[in-house]
Scaffold this motif. Structure first.
Motif, PDB file in Angstrom:
ATOM      1  N   PHE A  27       0.786  -1.180  -0.055  1.00 50.58           N
ATOM      2  CA  PHE A  27       0.116  -0.028  -0.140  1.00 50.58           C
ATOM      3  C   PHE A  27       0.870   1.266   0.141  1.00 50.58           C
ATOM      4  O   PHE A  27       0.254   2.430   0.048  1.00 50.58           O
ATOM      5  CB  PHE A  27      -0.892  -0.029   1.166  1.00 50.58           C
ATOM      6  CG  PHE A  27      -1.872  -0.806   1.061  1.00 50.58           C
ATOM      7  CD1 PHE A  27      -2.840  -1.127  -0.012  1.00 50.58           C
ATOM      8  CD2 PHE A  27      -2.056  -2.065   2.150  1.00 50.58           C
ATOM      9  CE1 PHE A  27      -3.666  -2.089  -0.241  1.00 50.58           C
ATOM     10  CE2 PHE A  27      -3.305  -2.664   2.030  1.00 50.58           C
ATOM     11  CZ  PHE A  27      -3.937  -3.191   0.981  1.00 50.58           C
ATOM     12  N   GLY A  28       2.169   1.031   0.139  1.00 53.06           N
ATOM     13  CA  GLY A  28       3.180   2.324  -0.101  1.00 53.06           C
ATOM     14  C   GLY A  28       3.436   2.437  -1.369  1.00 53.06           C
ATOM     15  O   GLY A  28       2.904   1.857  -2.288  1.00 53.06           O
ATOM     16  N   MET A  29       4.734   3.121  -1.423  1.00 54.07           N
ATOM     17  CA  MET A  29       5.171   3.305  -2.985  1.00 54.07           C
ATOM     18  C   MET A  29       6.753   3.627  -2.906  1.00 54.07           C
ATOM     19  O   MET A  29       7.418   4.093  -1.875  1.00 54.07           O
ATOM     20  CB  MET A  29       4.420   4.578  -3.563  1.00 54.07           C
ATOM     21  CG  MET A  29       4.324   5.784  -2.627  1.00 54.07           C
ATOM     22  SD  MET A  29       3.596   7.239  -3.355  1.00 54.07           S
ATOM     23  CE  MET A  29       1.985   6.488  -3.109  1.00 54.07           C
ATOM     24  N   ASP A  76       7.480   7.593   3.900  1.00 58.91           N
ATOM     25  CA  ASP A  76       6.857   6.147   3.735  1.00 58.91           C
ATOM     26  C   ASP A  76       7.644   5.403   2.351  1.00 58.91           C
ATOM     27  O   ASP A  76       8.197   4.288   2.397  1.00 58.91           O
ATOM     28  CB  ASP A  76       5.412   5.779   3.716  1.00 58.91           C
ATOM     29  CG  ASP A  76       5.142   4.557   3.320  1.00 58.91           C
ATOM     30  OD1 ASP A  76       5.242   3.684   4.085  1.00 58.91           O
ATOM     31  OD2 ASP A  76       4.807   4.195   2.087  1.00 58.91           O
ATOM     32  N   SER A  77       7.685   6.655   1.243  1.00 60.10           N
ATOM     33  CA  SER A  77       8.528   5.779   0.069  1.00 60.10           C
ATOM     34  C   SER A  77      10.035   5.512   0.206  1.00 60.10           C
ATOM     35  O   SER A  77      10.619   4.716  -0.407  1.00 60.10           O
ATOM     36  CB  SER A  77       8.136   6.902  -1.025  1.00 60.10           C
ATOM     37  OG  SER A  77       9.209   7.926  -0.781  1.00 60.10           O
ATOM     38  N   HIS A  90       9.533  -0.730  -0.040  1.00 62.68           N
ATOM     39  CA  HIS A  90       9.568   0.177  -1.113  1.00 62.68           C
ATOM     40  C   HIS A  90      11.015   0.033  -1.519  1.00 62.68           C
ATOM     41  O   HIS A  90      11.625   1.130  -1.850  1.00 62.68           O
ATOM     42  CB  HIS A  90       8.985   1.496  -0.782  1.00 62.68           C
ATOM     43  CG  HIS A  90       7.877   1.428  -0.120  1.00 62.68           C
ATOM     44  ND1 HIS A  90       6.745   0.470  -0.606  1.00 62.68           N
ATOM     45  CD2 HIS A  90       7.059   2.017   0.718  1.00 62.68           C
ATOM     46  CE1 HIS A  90       5.574   0.721   0.233  1.00 62.68           C
ATOM     47  NE2 HIS A  90       6.003   1.828   1.090  1.00 62.68           N
ATOM     48  N   TYR A 121      -4.143   3.766  -3.326  1.00 59.42           N
ATOM     49  CA  TYR A 121      -3.776   4.108  -1.844  1.00 59.42           C
ATOM     50  C   TYR A 121      -4.832   4.130  -1.047  1.00 59.42           C
ATOM     51  O   TYR A 121      -5.285   5.411  -0.901  1.00 59.42           O
ATOM     52  CB  TYR A 121      -2.478   4.816  -1.552  1.00 59.42           C
ATOM     53  CG  TYR A 121      -1.251   4.601  -2.644  1.00 59.42           C
ATOM     54  CD1 TYR A 121      -0.564   3.687  -2.314  1.00 59.42           C
ATOM     55  CD2 TYR A 121      -1.140   5.251  -3.878  1.00 59.42           C
ATOM     56  CE1 TYR A 121       0.383   3.504  -3.072  1.00 59.42           C
ATOM     57  CE2 TYR A 121      -0.270   5.139  -4.647  1.00 59.42           C
ATOM     58  CZ  TYR A 121       0.451   3.909  -4.501  1.00 59.42           C
ATOM     59  OH  TYR A 121       1.574   3.648  -5.221  1.00 59.42           O
ATOM     60  N   MET A 149      -5.633   4.716   1.785  1.00 56.51           N
ATOM     61  CA  MET A 149      -5.219   5.592   3.033  1.00 56.51           C
ATOM     62  C   MET A 149      -5.583   7.224   2.344  1.00 56.51           C
ATOM     63  O   MET A 149      -5.933   8.105   3.182  1.00 56.51           O
ATOM     64  CB  MET A 149      -3.876   5.712   3.582  1.00 56.51           C
ATOM     65  CG  MET A 149      -3.521   4.355   4.064  1.00 56.51           C
ATOM     66  SD  MET A 149      -4.713   3.732   5.408  1.00 56.51           S
ATOM     67  CE  MET A 149      -3.927   4.467   6.802  1.00 56.51           C
ATOM     68  N   ARG A 150      -5.476   7.070   0.794  1.00 53.76           N
ATOM     69  CA  ARG A 150      -5.653   8.608   0.507  1.00 53.76           C
ATOM     70  C   ARG A 150      -6.744   9.024  -0.435  1.00 53.76           C
ATOM     71  O   ARG A 150      -7.095  10.002  -0.714  1.00 53.76           O
ATOM     72  CB  ARG A 150      -4.282   8.863  -0.490  1.00 53.76           C
ATOM     73  CG  ARG A 150      -3.124   8.611   0.317  1.00 53.76           C
ATOM     74  CD  ARG A 150      -2.934   9.460   1.450  1.00 53.76           C
ATOM     75  NE  ARG A 150      -2.871  10.844   1.623  1.00 53.76           N
ATOM     76  CZ  ARG A 150      -1.891  11.783   1.109  1.00 53.76           C
ATOM     77  NH1 ARG A 150      -0.647  11.188   1.175  1.00 53.76           N
ATOM     78  NH2 ARG A 150      -2.142  12.918   1.015  1.00 53.76           N
ATOM     79  N   GLN A 153       3.647  10.082   3.565  1.00 56.21           N
ATOM     80  CA  GLN A 153       3.438   9.599   2.197  1.00 56.21           C
ATOM     81  C   GLN A 153       4.839   9.671   1.823  1.00 56.21           C
ATOM     82  O   GLN A 153       5.515   8.411   1.335  1.00 56.21           O
ATOM     83  CB  GLN A 153       2.691  10.139   1.273  1.00 56.21           C
ATOM     84  CG  GLN A 153       2.308   9.206  -0.096  1.00 56.21           C
ATOM     85  CD  GLN A 153       1.133   8.409   0.383  1.00 56.21           C
ATOM     86  OE1 GLN A 153       0.046   8.904   0.689  1.00 56.21           O
ATOM     87  NE2 GLN A 153       1.239   7.124   0.281  1.00 56.21           N
ATOM     88  N   HIS A 193       0.029  14.486   5.944  1.00 58.87           N
ATOM     89  CA  HIS A 193      -0.531  13.628   5.327  1.00 58.87           C
ATOM     90  C   HIS A 193       0.639  13.109   4.289  1.00 58.87           C
ATOM     91  O   HIS A 193       0.898  12.029   3.634  1.00 58.87           O
ATOM     92  CB  HIS A 193      -1.732  13.491   4.766  1.00 58.87           C
ATOM     93  CG  HIS A 193      -2.496  12.417   4.912  1.00 58.87           C
ATOM     94  ND1 HIS A 193      -3.792  12.364   5.172  1.00 58.87           N
ATOM     95  CD2 HIS A 193      -2.083  11.016   4.871  1.00 58.87           C
ATOM     96  CE1 HIS A 193      -4.188  10.953   5.281  1.00 58.87           C
ATOM     97  NE2 HIS A 193      -3.265  10.300   5.046  1.00 58.87           N
TER      98      HIS A 193
END
Lengths: 189, 424
Positions: free
Chosen positions: A4-6, B368-369, B19, A157, A159-160, B365, B361
């Protein structure tokens, strides 16, 4: 496990230039009325401008991250001989770049459109956001959505997705409210 | 010092790529990862001993009951509480939130006259005051705010300084002769600041008020002795102290627990139940443990408590202080503001920060990448964010397994955020 991340590359795909730009100076945004806020540019306010329209507002809030927006619409009542339409749509709020950019793109898409067209676009955008990154596979719909197709990357995603839908949900709710008020006014007349 | 490699080898979850980057887990304030010994204990219990506790006469029920009570004693030992039979001071709950709700509900029941004369020390009425602070997690604020609404008591709050610290030195003014309860956090889950509780406890006891301490964020990181701290009640969860989810604890001085009326009713908390007259409830802790208990989870929590004690809370605190210093370098990154104390004294390694011009947010993100897990949002503490003029923030928080190199990775990623979002 689902991912679910990138990666860096996917990140760029999600935060496309259109999104980053729209988030920096979103269309239809009215600065919040509080100390320190910049003056409304072009004199845009949340005040009702079209006397022949029925105004309505809807407040949207995403408690997980605090994205919030009050969407103000003015809907013509059809007495001008034309279909009921969104004559004006502005909003106040704050949030992440996805929510801000989506609000901006939504305003550009539905401003001046008939209620029917606006609801149709909202449905198409909803399908896009439910596509889990795959897109809607329909060229006509993609063309109608215009800049809004850049949110395809976001639909991957979970969450978004809420962030991207915030403005559209607010538009639908406020238009529905305006239509209800219109009917009430008719009954009273 | 803590042997970093040896600690990390006990957390297989950390050994993965996310990732395309090595996972950096900096979200232990939300929930800590679990050492293999905790995971094995839960698994072994289900493989060999699983049964309900405090009922049934068969072998498995007996084993489960003994293991359950042993685990309670291990948790008690970690925080300096009593655990001998008949003197237990630890009540098992579904979590810290459940523990705080239990307490507030029990105070409410006492206010309605339940629990007899002994429970009147918990009763609240209009004109009484409940004191909390602007730094509270919603799980402290809301149960006690509701209690105030239900009883007509007034809710007051300690203010914070510009670094978000509770102004403990104002205790003599904030806590008055009318104050009956002070519910406050030991360590903020947003600012990481350790509350100077001594003046607060002293003043509360001077006016006859009870002190309820939220120790969720301190038990996993600091040596805690609840008797020495002289608090009346305390609440925390197992999952932040490297134990399983679904179990938490309410500490109460034995004499207070004995006087406290129950808040949740059902099986295994009652001695005699009738159709036509009031039930006779059991002594604590059973009085507060209605229904089937989270047995496997408590056994896991007991193993976690022993594991922490074996390493030593002093050593854990010293190790994490080095990580905290690493995280505090965030304050030197262009456009970054730390929400909380900017120096390592009297704080833990929970460091919240704002990146100018970029919504949390979006920051989360981006971070997290890079395979780095931090928390974004309001962290269930909206008033403290309002204190800083924000709604949400980014939060990096340490665990015993973190390394200084991981804080380097975070810093590097945070330094790129504003450039990526083109606000630099």
């Amino acid at each position: 496990m689902a991912d679910f991340g990138m990666s860096d590359q996917e990140l760029e795909q999600m935060y496309q230039e259109v999104i980053l730009e729209a988030a920096r100076d979103p269309h239809g945004r009215v600065p919040e009325d509080r100390p320190g806020s910049p003056a409304p540019h072009d004199g845009v306010t949340m005040k009702v401008e079209h006397g022949y329209c029925v105004p309505a507002e809807s407040q949207q809030f995403n408690p997980t991250c605090g994205d919030h927006a009050t969407i103000h619409v003015e809907v013509s009542d059809g007495t001008d001989g034309r279909p009921k339409a969104i004559r004006r749509i502005v909003w106040q709020g704050d949030g992440c770049s996805i929510s801000q950019a989506s609000l901006s793109v939504m305003v550009d898409l539905v401003q001046g459109r008939s209620v029917e067209e606006a609801m149709h676009l909202a449905e198409e955008f909803h399908s896009l956001m439910e596509s889990r990154g795959a897109g809607i596979q329909n060229e006509d719909a993609e063309e109608e959505l215009g800049d809004a197709v850049v949110f395809q990357g976001v639909s991957k995603y979970p969450m978004r997705i809420k962030c991207a839908l915030l403005g559209w949900e607010g538009m639908k709710a406020s238009v529905a409210q305006a239509l209800t008020d219109m009917d009430k006014e008719k009954e009273q007349a | 010092m803590v042997d970093e490699a040896r600690i990390r080898s006990q957390f297989p979850i950390l050994d993965q790529e996310v990732h395309g980057h090595p996972l950096v887990y900096l979200d232990s304030a939300a929930t800590a990862q679990k050492p293999v010994s905790v995971i094995d204990a839960v698994r072994d219990f289900y493989l060999r001993d699983n049964a309900g506790v405090h009922r049934g006469a068969h072998e498995l029920a007996a084993r489960s009951t003994v293991a359950f009570e042993e685990a309670r004693a291990k948790v008690a030992a970690l925080v300096g509480a009593e655990s001998h039979e008949g003197g237990e001071e630890i009540v098992v709950t579904a979590g810290a939130t459940a523990a705080l709700n239990l307490l507030a509900t029990a105070f409410g029941n006492a206010s309605l006259g339940r629990g007899g004369g002994a429970a009147q020390r918990f009763a609240l009425k209009p004109g009484d005051e409940i004191v909390t602070s602007k730094a509270e997690h919603h799980s402290v604020l809301l149960p006690f705010q509701e209690l105030a609404y239900r009883t007509g008591a007034t809710l007051k709050a300690f203010d914070l300084d510009d670094q978000g610290r509770i102004l403990a030195e104002t205790a003599d003014q904030v806590i008055t002769e009318r104050t009956r309860v002070v519910a406050i956090t030991h360590v903020s889950n947003v600012t990481g600041a350790i509350t100077d509780i001594d003046p607060i406890v002293r003043r509360a006891h001077q006016v006859g008020a009870l002190v309820v301490l939220d120790v969720c964020q301190s038990v996993p990181h600091l040596p805690i002795d609840l008797h020495a701290m002289d608090v009346d009640f305390a609440a925390w969860s197992a999952h932040k102290m490297y134990g399983p989810t679904g179990v938490g604890f309410l500490y109460g001085r034995r004499g207070l627990l004995e006087a406290l009326p129950p808040a949740s009713f059902g099986g295994s908390m009652v001695e005699l139940a009738y159709m036509d007259k009031p039930a006779q409830y059991m002594d604590p802790p059973a009085r507060f443990e209605a229904g089937t208990q989270p047995v496997a989870q408590l056994i896991g929590a007991g193993v976690a408590a022993d594991w922490l004690r074996a390493i030593g809370m002093d050593r854990i605190a010293a190790h994490e202080a080095t990580i905290t210093r690493g995280l505090l370098r965030l304050g030197q990154v262009e456009g970054v503001r730390i929400l909380g104390p900017t120096t390592p004294e009297n704080r833990i390694g929970t460091v919240s920060f704002d990146v100018k011009g970029v919504h949390p947010h979006d920051v989360g993100q981006f971070i997290d990448s890079r395979g780095i897990a931090i928390r974004v949002g309001h962290h269930c503490a909206q008033p403290v964010h309002r204190h800083f003029g924000l709604f949400a923030s980014n939060r990096a928080s340490t665990g015993i397994y973190n390394t200084v190199a991981e804080t380097d990775a975070l810093l590097e990623a945070v330094a790129e955020v504003r450039h990526f979002f083109k606000v630099d």
